[in-house]
Design a protein around this motif. Structure first.
Motif, PDB file in Angstrom:
ATOM      1  N   ASP A  80     -88.040  73.524   8.328  1.00  0.00           N
ATOM      2  CA  ASP A  80     -88.855  74.114   9.175  1.00  0.00           C
ATOM      3  C   ASP A  80     -89.624  73.400  10.290  1.00  0.00           C
ATOM      4  OD1 ASP A  80     -90.645  76.292  10.020  1.00  0.00           O
ATOM      5  OD2 ASP A  80     -92.609  75.634   8.977  1.00  0.00           O
ATOM      6  N   ALA A  81     -88.960  72.211  10.537  1.00  0.00           N
ATOM      7  CA  ALA A  81     -89.309  71.306  11.766  1.00  0.00           C
ATOM      8  C   ALA A  81     -87.924  70.814  12.522  1.00  0.00           C
ATOM      9  CB  ALA A  81     -89.639  70.024  10.956  1.00  0.00           C
ATOM     10  N   ARG A  82     -88.159  70.724  13.639  1.00  0.00           N
ATOM     11  CA  ARG A  82     -87.103  70.078  14.706  1.00  0.00           C
ATOM     12  C   ARG A  82     -87.557  68.883  15.258  1.00  0.00           C
ATOM     13  NH1 ARG A  82     -84.671  73.585  12.615  1.00  0.00           N
ATOM     14  NH2 ARG A  82     -83.299  75.168  13.526  1.00  0.00           N
ATOM     15  N   LEU A  83     -86.684  67.898  15.658  1.00  0.00           N
ATOM     16  CA  LEU A  83     -87.122  66.754  16.344  1.00  0.00           C
ATOM     17  C   LEU A  83     -87.201  67.242  17.658  1.00  0.00           C
ATOM     18  CD1 LEU A  83     -84.596  64.199  14.514  1.00  0.00           C
ATOM     19  CD2 LEU A  83     -87.020  64.075  14.425  1.00  0.00           C
ATOM     20  N   LEU A  84     -88.172  66.546  18.404  1.00  0.00           N
ATOM     21  CA  LEU A  84     -88.385  66.977  19.852  1.00  0.00           C
ATOM     22  C   LEU A  84     -88.082  65.592  20.606  1.00  0.00           C
ATOM     23  CD1 LEU A  84     -89.293  68.981  22.172  1.00  0.00           C
ATOM     24  CD2 LEU A  84     -91.598  67.955  21.485  1.00  0.00           C
ATOM     25  N   ALA A  85     -87.273  65.864  21.605  1.00  0.00           N
ATOM     26  CA  ALA A  85     -87.144  64.455  22.547  1.00  0.00           C
ATOM     27  C   ALA A  85     -87.408  64.871  23.944  1.00  0.00           C
ATOM     28  CB  ALA A  85     -85.639  64.195  22.441  1.00  0.00           C
ATOM     29  N   GLY A  86     -86.776  65.195  24.875  1.00  0.00           N
ATOM     30  CA  GLY A  86     -87.150  65.776  25.993  1.00  0.00           C
ATOM     31  C   GLY A  86     -87.884  67.040  26.348  1.00  0.00           C
ATOM     32  N   GLY A  87     -87.093  68.035  25.299  1.00  0.00           N
ATOM     33  CA  GLY A  87     -87.285  69.353  25.146  1.00  0.00           C
ATOM     34  C   GLY A  87     -86.823  70.328  26.164  1.00  0.00           C
ATOM     35  N   THR A  88     -86.008  69.636  26.893  1.00  0.00           N
ATOM     36  CA  THR A  88     -85.210  70.596  27.954  1.00  0.00           C
ATOM     37  C   THR A  88     -84.466  71.566  27.430  1.00  0.00           C
ATOM     38  OG1 THR A  88     -83.377  69.090  28.438  1.00  0.00           O
ATOM     39  CG2 THR A  88     -85.412  68.719  29.873  1.00  0.00           C
ATOM     40  N   ASP A  89     -83.938  71.353  26.111  1.00  0.00           N
ATOM     41  CA  ASP A  89     -82.880  72.460  25.690  1.00  0.00           C
ATOM     42  C   ASP A  89     -83.905  73.196  24.394  1.00  0.00           C
ATOM     43  OD1 ASP A  89     -80.383  72.635  26.124  1.00  0.00           O
ATOM     44  OD2 ASP A  89     -79.976  70.665  25.263  1.00  0.00           O
ATOM     45  N   LEU A  90     -84.549  72.193  23.459  1.00  0.00           N
ATOM     46  CA  LEU A  90     -85.093  72.618  22.235  1.00  0.00           C
ATOM     47  C   LEU A  90     -86.374  73.931  22.833  1.00  0.00           C
ATOM     48  CD1 LEU A  90     -85.785  72.892  19.458  1.00  0.00           C
ATOM     49  CD2 LEU A  90     -87.091  70.984  19.644  1.00  0.00           C
ATOM     50  N   LEU A  91     -87.194  73.619  23.804  1.00  0.00           N
ATOM     51  CA  LEU A  91     -88.173  74.394  24.257  1.00  0.00           C
ATOM     52  C   LEU A  91     -87.814  75.767  24.824  1.00  0.00           C
ATOM     53  CD1 LEU A  91     -90.856  71.861  25.696  1.00  0.00           C
ATOM     54  CD2 LEU A  91     -90.584  72.956  23.461  1.00  0.00           C
ATOM     55  N   VAL A  92     -86.606  75.678  25.317  1.00  0.00           N
ATOM     56  CA  VAL A  92     -85.941  77.134  25.972  1.00  0.00           C
ATOM     57  C   VAL A  92     -85.588  77.769  24.541  1.00  0.00           C
ATOM     58  CG1 VAL A  92     -84.128  77.834  27.243  1.00  0.00           C
ATOM     59  CG2 VAL A  92     -85.356  75.884  28.126  1.00  0.00           C
ATOM     60  N   ASP A  93     -85.074  77.171  23.775  1.00  0.00           N
ATOM     61  CA  ASP A  93     -84.229  77.792  22.704  1.00  0.00           C
ATOM     62  C   ASP A  93     -85.552  78.205  21.642  1.00  0.00           C
ATOM     63  OD1 ASP A  93     -81.894  77.337  23.236  1.00  0.00           O
ATOM     64  OD2 ASP A  93     -81.614  75.346  22.052  1.00  0.00           O
ATOM     65  N   LEU A  94     -86.623  77.638  21.750  1.00  0.00           N
ATOM     66  CA  LEU A  94     -87.918  78.190  20.963  1.00  0.00           C
ATOM     67  C   LEU A  94     -88.482  79.360  21.775  1.00  0.00           C
ATOM     68  CD1 LEU A  94     -89.906  74.805  20.065  1.00  0.00           C
ATOM     69  CD2 LEU A  94     -88.953  76.514  18.396  1.00  0.00           C
ATOM     70  N   LYS A  95     -88.419  79.280  23.038  1.00  0.00           N
ATOM     71  CA  LYS A  95     -89.135  80.560  23.844  1.00  0.00           C
ATOM     72  C   LYS A  95     -88.061  81.758  23.616  1.00  0.00           C
ATOM     73  CE  LYS A  95     -91.057  79.024  27.994  1.00  0.00           C
ATOM     74  NZ  LYS A  95     -90.824  78.741  29.668  1.00  0.00           N
ATOM     75  N   THR A  96     -86.734  81.408  23.684  1.00  0.00           N
ATOM     76  CA  THR A  96     -85.702  82.657  23.494  1.00  0.00           C
ATOM     77  C   THR A  96     -85.622  83.201  22.288  1.00  0.00           C
ATOM     78  OG1 THR A  96     -83.977  81.225  23.284  1.00  0.00           O
ATOM     79  CG2 THR A  96     -84.408  81.890  25.764  1.00  0.00           C
ATOM     80  N   GLY A  97     -86.054  82.294  21.046  1.00  0.00           N
ATOM     81  CA  GLY A  97     -85.835  82.701  19.962  1.00  0.00           C
ATOM     82  C   GLY A  97     -84.505  82.134  19.113  1.00  0.00           C
ATOM     83  N   ARG A  98     -83.881  81.370  20.072  1.00  0.00           N
ATOM     84  CA  ARG A  98     -82.493  81.002  19.594  1.00  0.00           C
ATOM     85  C   ARG A  98     -82.960  80.073  18.148  1.00  0.00           C
ATOM     86  NH1 ARG A  98     -77.264  80.071  21.846  1.00  0.00           N
ATOM     87  NH2 ARG A  98     -78.068  79.977  23.916  1.00  0.00           N
ATOM     88  N   VAL A  99     -83.905  79.237  18.620  1.00  0.00           N
ATOM     89  CA  VAL A  99     -84.442  78.482  17.221  1.00  0.00           C
ATOM     90  C   VAL A  99     -85.771  78.655  16.994  1.00  0.00           C
ATOM     91  CG1 VAL A  99     -85.114  75.960  16.912  1.00  0.00           C
ATOM     92  CG2 VAL A  99     -82.870  76.426  18.326  1.00  0.00           C
TER      93      VAL A  99
END
Ligand code: FAD
Length: 292
Positions: A27-46
């Motif tokens: 249920d967790a993801r590592l967060l670094a700069g967030g430039t990919d991950l935050l977009v993926d969370l927004k779009t629901g891909r992750v």
């Protein structure tokens, strides 16, 4: 579009990261700069209920020279790598990726580790790092392991990194005499556009001028950064010239497995791979000859 509610964790050491990863598991993801991950969370891909930020772990930042090569901490931003002294002085091919990808605002936040770990096929660092025989260091509570970059990617957004492993650094070996590398990319505009196709070349040339070893790696035209061994083999033992480069470029073009999308058709991408391969090889050769 909003980022769904997530709980942010800010561990201060790798051990604490390990504990959090064990406790929170899938249920967790590592967060670094967030430039990919935050977009993926927004779009629901992750989807994730927890983000484990790495930002408090200073040991993951920085660029240092190690045994004549380079060690780049995973949390080093693209801007920091681009402006680092060793990259400016000794690794010009890396700058061909770091200075052209995304836009300054993104490069100030995006990290080297994130660019590799996200395993997006069009990411700019993996092809040139693979051409330079780089490897990644993966840490977990069980210890470290080193994985050559060409063995790291398993598919689009998939790698051999286990869920409880943190990518802590990238190591680039010492460039040997007669080594030169180059990275050529094509995008629809110069700034803030992802690569439509890219090619990285690494050439090892002996004193007599013949190619001892060659690596040609394709980006954005296959599910993973593609090391085209047959294209490299075509160059070995040859005195490099335009004919030899064209033969290698034809092999690289035929090895590409591009998709068609809004940025270009598969046929267009294949053609571009041929052009970029010749460009990258010419630039790598110039550098290899200077380094003899
Ligand atoms: C507008 C825009 C333009 C862009 N243009 C480009 C471009 O031209 N070229 C390009 O290559 N990229 C581009 N990107 C993509 C992105 O900026 C890069 O891939 C970036 O380097 C990702 O790093 P990050 O630190 O932001 O990763 P994050 O978003 O924080 O993480 C990405 C993924 O990697 C994982 N991760 C991060 N760090 C680690 C680690 N140390 N260990 C294990 N897993 C980790 C995360 O869990 C997540 O799954 C662009 C992005 C945007 C938004």
């Amino acid at each position: 579009m909003f980022i769904p509610e997530v709980q942010l964790h800010e561990p201060a050491s790798l051990d604490e990261v390990g504990e959090a990863m064990t406790d929170l598991a899938d249920d967790a993801r590592l967060l670094a700069g967030g430039t990919d991950l935050l977009v993926d969370l927004k779009t629901g891909r992750v989807r994730a209920g927890h983000l484990i930020s790495l930002h408090r772990i200073g040991a993951l930042r920085g660029v240092s020279e190690a045994k004549g090569g380079l060690r780049v901490g995973a949390l080093t931003t693209i801007t920091q790598l681009d402006r680092s002294r060793p990259v400016g002085e000794r690794f010009p091919a890396l700058r061909e990726a770091t200075s052209r990808m995304a836009a300054p605002q993104i490069r100030n936040a995006a990290t080297v580790g994130g660019n590799i770990a996200c395993a997006v096929p069009c990411a700019d660092l993996p092809p040139i790092l693979t051409a330079m025989k780089a490897s990644v260091i993966l840490w977990s509570t069980r210890g470290h392991r080193e994985v050559a970059l060409e063995a790291f990617f398993a598919g689009p957004r998939q790698t051999v990194r286990r869920n409880d492993e943190v990518l802590t650094a990238v190591e680039i070996p010492k460039p040997s005499p007669g080594f030169g590398a180059a990275y050529a990319r094509f995008a629809l505009r110069d700034g803030n556009a992802i690569a439509v196709a890219s090619v990285a070349a690494g050439l090892w040339v002996d004193r007599g001028g013949a190619v001892r070893e060659a690596r040609i790696v394709l980006g954005a035209v296959a599910p993973v950064p593609k090391l085209v061994e047959a294209a490299g083999a075509e160059l070995v033992g040859q005195a490099p010239d335009e004919d030899v480069f064209s033969r290698a470029a034809d092999i690289a073009r035929d090895a590409a497995e591009p998709i068609s999308d809004v940025r270009g058709s598969a046929d267009f991408r294949r053609e571009i791979v041929g052009v970029l391969t010749r460009r990258a090889l010419r630039a790598a050769l110039r550098r290899a000859e200077e380094a003899k």
